[in-house]
Structures are given as C-alpha cells and as structure tokens.
Design a protein around this motif. Sequence first.
Motif, PDB file in Angstrom:
ATOM      1  N   SER A 104     -48.664 -33.699 -34.706  1.00 41.68           N
ATOM      2  CA  SER A 104     -47.916 -32.436 -34.688  1.00 41.68           C
ATOM      3  C   SER A 104     -47.246 -32.202 -33.346  1.00 41.68           C
ATOM      4  O   SER A 104     -46.217 -31.526 -33.272  1.00 41.68           O
ATOM      5  CB  SER A 104     -48.846 -31.264 -35.007  1.00 41.68           C
ATOM      6  OG  SER A 104     -49.342 -31.379 -36.313  1.00 41.68           O
ATOM      7  N   LEU A 105     -47.831 -32.733 -32.283  1.00 37.26           N
ATOM      8  CA  LEU A 105     -47.221 -32.596 -30.959  1.00 37.26           C
ATOM      9  C   LEU A 105     -46.103 -33.616 -30.751  1.00 37.26           C
ATOM     10  O   LEU A 105     -45.097 -33.317 -30.105  1.00 37.26           O
ATOM     11  CB  LEU A 105     -48.282 -32.757 -29.872  1.00 37.26           C
ATOM     12  CG  LEU A 105     -49.329 -31.647 -29.823  1.00 37.26           C
ATOM     13  CD1 LEU A 105     -50.518 -32.078 -28.981  1.00 37.26           C
ATOM     14  CD2 LEU A 105     -48.722 -30.351 -29.291  1.00 37.26           C
ATOM     15  N   PRO A 123     -43.084 -32.579 -34.431  1.00 39.58           N
ATOM     16  CA  PRO A 123     -43.496 -31.299 -35.006  1.00 39.58           C
ATOM     17  C   PRO A 123     -43.349 -31.242 -36.526  1.00 39.58           C
ATOM     18  O   PRO A 123     -42.317 -31.596 -37.082  1.00 39.58           O
ATOM     19  CB  PRO A 123     -42.581 -30.288 -34.317  1.00 39.58           C
ATOM     20  CG  PRO A 123     -42.230 -30.932 -33.022  1.00 39.58           C
ATOM     21  CD  PRO A 123     -42.141 -32.417 -33.331  1.00 39.58           C
ATOM     22  N   TRP A 132     -49.450 -22.769 -30.330  1.00 36.59           N
ATOM     23  CA  TRP A 132     -49.056 -22.381 -31.684  1.00 36.59           C
ATOM     24  C   TRP A 132     -48.228 -21.088 -31.678  1.00 36.59           C
ATOM     25  O   TRP A 132     -47.198 -20.996 -32.341  1.00 36.59           O
ATOM     26  CB  TRP A 132     -50.304 -22.205 -32.556  1.00 36.59           C
ATOM     27  CG  TRP A 132     -50.036 -21.540 -33.874  1.00 36.59           C
ATOM     28  CD1 TRP A 132     -49.440 -22.099 -34.967  1.00 36.59           C
ATOM     29  CD2 TRP A 132     -50.318 -20.197 -34.226  1.00 36.59           C
ATOM     30  NE1 TRP A 132     -49.352 -21.185 -35.987  1.00 36.59           N
ATOM     31  CE2 TRP A 132     -49.880 -20.002 -35.554  1.00 36.59           C
ATOM     32  CE3 TRP A 132     -50.912 -19.130 -33.553  1.00 36.59           C
ATOM     33  CZ2 TRP A 132     -50.013 -18.784 -36.209  1.00 36.59           C
ATOM     34  CZ3 TRP A 132     -51.049 -17.923 -34.206  1.00 36.59           C
ATOM     35  CH2 TRP A 132     -50.593 -17.767 -35.522  1.00 36.59           C
ATOM     36  N   PHE A 192     -44.844 -21.897 -30.388  1.00 32.49           N
ATOM     37  CA  PHE A 192     -44.155 -22.724 -31.372  1.00 32.49           C
ATOM     38  C   PHE A 192     -43.685 -21.875 -32.547  1.00 32.49           C
ATOM     39  O   PHE A 192     -42.546 -21.994 -32.997  1.00 32.49           O
ATOM     40  CB  PHE A 192     -45.117 -23.838 -31.850  1.00 32.49           C
ATOM     41  CG  PHE A 192     -44.487 -24.839 -32.760  1.00 32.49           C
ATOM     42  CD1 PHE A 192     -43.959 -26.008 -32.239  1.00 32.49           C
ATOM     43  CD2 PHE A 192     -44.432 -24.641 -34.127  1.00 32.49           C
ATOM     44  CE1 PHE A 192     -43.384 -26.959 -33.070  1.00 32.49           C
ATOM     45  CE2 PHE A 192     -43.866 -25.574 -34.980  1.00 32.49           C
ATOM     46  CZ  PHE A 192     -43.339 -26.736 -34.442  1.00 32.49           C
TER      47      PHE A 192
END
Length: 125
Positions: free
Chosen positions: A63-64, A67, A118, A121
Amino acid sequence: MPRLLPKLLLFISGVTVLTGAVQVVAAPLVLNIVGARTDKTSAHFFAIVGMFMVLFGGLLWQSLKRPLGPEPIFWCGLQKFGAAVAIGLGVRNGIFSSLALSVALFDFVSGILIFTYWRNFKNKA
C-alpha cells in the motif's frame, strides 16, 4: 516528518513481515523469549499469529509502494492497535513476561504512525 513517515512505515512493515516470518518458523523460540509457556497448541497458534503479521506487513508495504487507496492502510493500523492490546492482555494475564510490553509499545506507536499516514492519505484522496 511528512517525507520521513512513509519511509518509517516501510521500515515498520518490513520488521512486521520479518518478525512474523520468524514466528511462523520458530514459534517455540519466540514464545520462550517473551517468557511464555510452550506446548504444541501455543506454538501452533503463535505461528498463525505470525502468518497474519506477514500478511498485514506485506499489505502495508504494498500500500505504501503502490497506493491501493486508504482502506488497506486503515486496516493495517487497526491490526497494530489490536496486537498491542492483545499483547498487553497477555502480559496482564501472566502469559508473557514484561519484556513483551516492548513489542506492544512498538505496535501501539506503529498504529499511531499508520493512522497519521492514513488520515493524511484519506484527506488527499
């Protein structure tokens, strides 16, 4: 800090995958280190926990790097908070020695950092 946070979270995800993998292959050893009794049942379930650490650490890493949206990051943060609580309860109930509190602290701080990332983001999406 904003530029450092993703790098710090990549480190945390790597540590999570590595320590989870160690739990999978050497559960009795890790249980002994944290002062827990070891039998076939505890080793088996501790290895299962390690497998989930590998999965969530890998999800955070992915996810990093690419994304997938804010949702996977949110769930990885919840996993870290859940782990911190579970370890703390294990110490309180005499399953783990107080040494395990360092692991709980690592997971708790990781959860805070993941939720910080999060939140940022999610607000950008």
